[in-house]
Scaffold this motif. Structure first.
Motif, PDB file in Angstrom:
ATOM      1  N   GLU A  78       0.827  -1.202   0.000  1.00  0.00           N
ATOM      2  CA  GLU A  78       0.000   0.000   0.000  1.00  0.00           C
ATOM      3  C   GLU A  78       0.863   1.256   0.000  1.00  0.00           C
ATOM      4  O   GLU A  78       0.460   2.295  -0.532  1.00  0.00           O
ATOM      5  N   SER A  82       0.599   4.663  -2.243  1.00  0.00           N
ATOM      6  CA  SER A  82       0.430   5.952  -1.578  1.00  0.00           C
ATOM      7  C   SER A  82       1.463   6.963  -2.052  1.00  0.00           C
ATOM      8  O   SER A  82       1.145   8.134  -2.306  1.00  0.00           O
ATOM      9  N   SER A 227      -9.714  10.009   0.023  1.00  0.00           N
ATOM     10  CA  SER A 227      -9.812   8.571  -0.228  1.00  0.00           C
ATOM     11  C   SER A 227      -8.916   8.093  -1.366  1.00  0.00           C
ATOM     12  O   SER A 227      -8.646   6.894  -1.481  1.00  0.00           O
ATOM     13  N   CYS A 229      -5.668   8.379  -2.197  1.00  0.00           N
ATOM     14  CA  CYS A 229      -4.342   7.816  -1.941  1.00  0.00           C
ATOM     15  C   CYS A 229      -4.366   6.660  -0.954  1.00  0.00           C
ATOM     16  O   CYS A 229      -3.320   6.056  -0.675  1.00  0.00           O
ATOM     17  N   ASP A 230      -5.521   6.333  -0.421  1.00  0.00           N
ATOM     18  CA  ASP A 230      -5.639   5.258   0.567  1.00  0.00           C
ATOM     19  C   ASP A 230      -6.105   3.992  -0.139  1.00  0.00           C
ATOM     20  O   ASP A 230      -7.236   3.926  -0.635  1.00  0.00           O
ATOM     21  N   ARG A 295     -13.161   5.160   8.181  1.00  0.00           N
ATOM     22  CA  ARG A 295     -11.809   5.350   7.646  1.00  0.00           C
ATOM     23  C   ARG A 295     -11.551   6.818   7.323  1.00  0.00           C
ATOM     24  O   ARG A 295     -10.456   7.345   7.586  1.00  0.00           O
ATOM     25  N   ALA A 299      -8.697   9.283   8.986  1.00  0.00           N
ATOM     26  CA  ALA A 299      -7.739  10.059   8.193  1.00  0.00           C
ATOM     27  C   ALA A 299      -7.861  11.551   8.492  1.00  0.00           C
ATOM     28  O   ALA A 299      -6.856  12.268   8.579  1.00  0.00           O
TER      29      ALA A 299
END
Length: 373
Positions: A78, A82, A227, A229-230, A295, A299
């Motif tokens: 991940e 990112s 959301s 880049c996650d 989520r 963040a």
């Protein structure tokens, strides 16, 4: 250009079209899942890649082989995605492009990686650069003052890739994506769904409604961008992310205003959810929406804490500058001949400084992840 007013039926039709697209053509799977990768590898072994390693100019060889010819299996993470996403936003902001292009770029990259179970680092970086080039060619008008050309991308990659490699990868990606280049974005969904939110239920005066509408729109855009880049959000539908972004924006918006300012309808959040479900069939009460909302809130809270840390750091820097100023003044005074009393006092201060041998040095931990472009 005049604003085109669409009817409720037209808007519902648009939403239904976007929902069919997200569930079929532009659907993304959890490609980091080991079971998914195993299934894809077995299917990939029976397929022939559209392009050979030579067609990529040698800068990025075929899957499973690095640029030196050594067989490798990419340890996808991940963190890699990112870093690529953050880099994409930096480039888009520099060229003053629409930030919504970042989602489309990452959608290209995610769908390409889904079909390529084994990638080395070089190929992944090249695919990321080519995704950005492809989305700019498709969506950005040529009349822009700054244009992202292939030569610009070569420079941005620090000459890790040449123009032929990018062009070859472009053909490879178009074949893999089957020329499906217009994915629905979370913000596109959010813009349509927000039409069902009555701002008259959220404020008391027309002036506050206009202000609230602009504030809420920017807040919603912020959460949809949060959301991108996650990796957590990759397997979720864009409509689910959009719904979670809207609900999170409502909560944060309401928390930032005084109780007497809003709302006229104390249940305006639930009213909004029920209204969307009635007209579009989208269920805003699902577990997936709740997971995405949690989520996003996590963040958001991390960013707020980081912002507070930055304020503290800025305060420390200011205090440090004041200390430096006092130190310079002290040094200027030290440049003058000291009296015997002053010299004795200075020697006493020096005796309190610990020996360098007593000061333990711990090396900084470096990131284990490979450096990306």
């Amino acid at each position: 250009m005049e604003n085109v007013r669409i009817t409720l039926d037209d808007m519902i039709d648009h939403i239904n079209i976007l929902r069919r697209q997200e569930e079929t053509t532009y659907k993304c799977s959890d490609y980091l899942d080991l079971r998914y990768q195993s299934q894809q590898r077995s299917g990939f072994a029976n397929r022939t890649s559209f392009s050979s390693s030579s067609s990529l100019g040698g800068a990025a060889s075929s899957a499973g082989t690095d640029c030196t010819g050594t067989s490798t299996i990419m340890r996808m993470s991940e963190t890699w995605r990112s870093k690529i996403c953050e880099w994409t936003y930096k480039v888009i902001d520099y060229f003053n492009y629409d930030r919504e292009l970042a989602f489309i770029c990452m959608n290209y990259l995610d769908r390409y990686v889904m079909e390529r179970p084994q990638l080395n680092t070089k190929t992944y970086q090249l695919a990321a650069i080519t995704s950005l080039f492809l989305v700019v060619k498709t969506f950005q008008p040529r009349s822009s003052a700054l244009e992202l050309s292939i030569s610009s991308l070569v420079k941005l990659s620090q000459s890790a890739f040449d123009e032929d490699s990018i062009i070859a990868m472009e053909q490879e990606m178009l074949h893999t994506l089957r020329w499906h280049l217009f994915p629905p974005t979370p913000y596109t969904f959010a813009k349509y769904l927000s039409k069902f939110l009555s701002f008259e239920d959220m404020c008391n005066t027309s002036q506050s409604c206009n202000r609230s509408r602009l504030e809420f729109r920017e807040l919603t855009r912020f959460f949809t961008e949060l959301s991108v880049c996650d990796y957590f959000f990759v397997p979720y539908k864009q409509s689910t992310v959009a719904m979670a972004s809207l609900l999170t924006a409502i909560d944060v918006f309401a928390a930032g205003h005084r109780r007497q300012e809003l709302p006229n309808d104390p249940d305006f959040r639930r009213t909004f959810q029920e209204r969307i479900h009635f007209y579009t069939g989208l269920n805003a009460f699902t577990r997936e929406v709740q997971e995405c909302q949690r989520r996003l809130l996590q963040a958001y809270n991390r960013r707020e804490i980081s912002r507070e840390d930055q304020d503290v750091e800025q305060q420390r820097q200011e205090e440090g500058e004041e200390e430096d100023s006092r130190l310079k003044q002290h040094q200027q005074q030290q440049a003058q001949p000291m009296t015997e009393q002053q010299q004795h006092h200075t020697e006493q201060e020096m005796s309190t400084i610990p020996s360098p041998v007593c000061v333990s040095t711990v090396p900084n931990e470096e990131d284990d992840d490979d450096e990306l472009v």
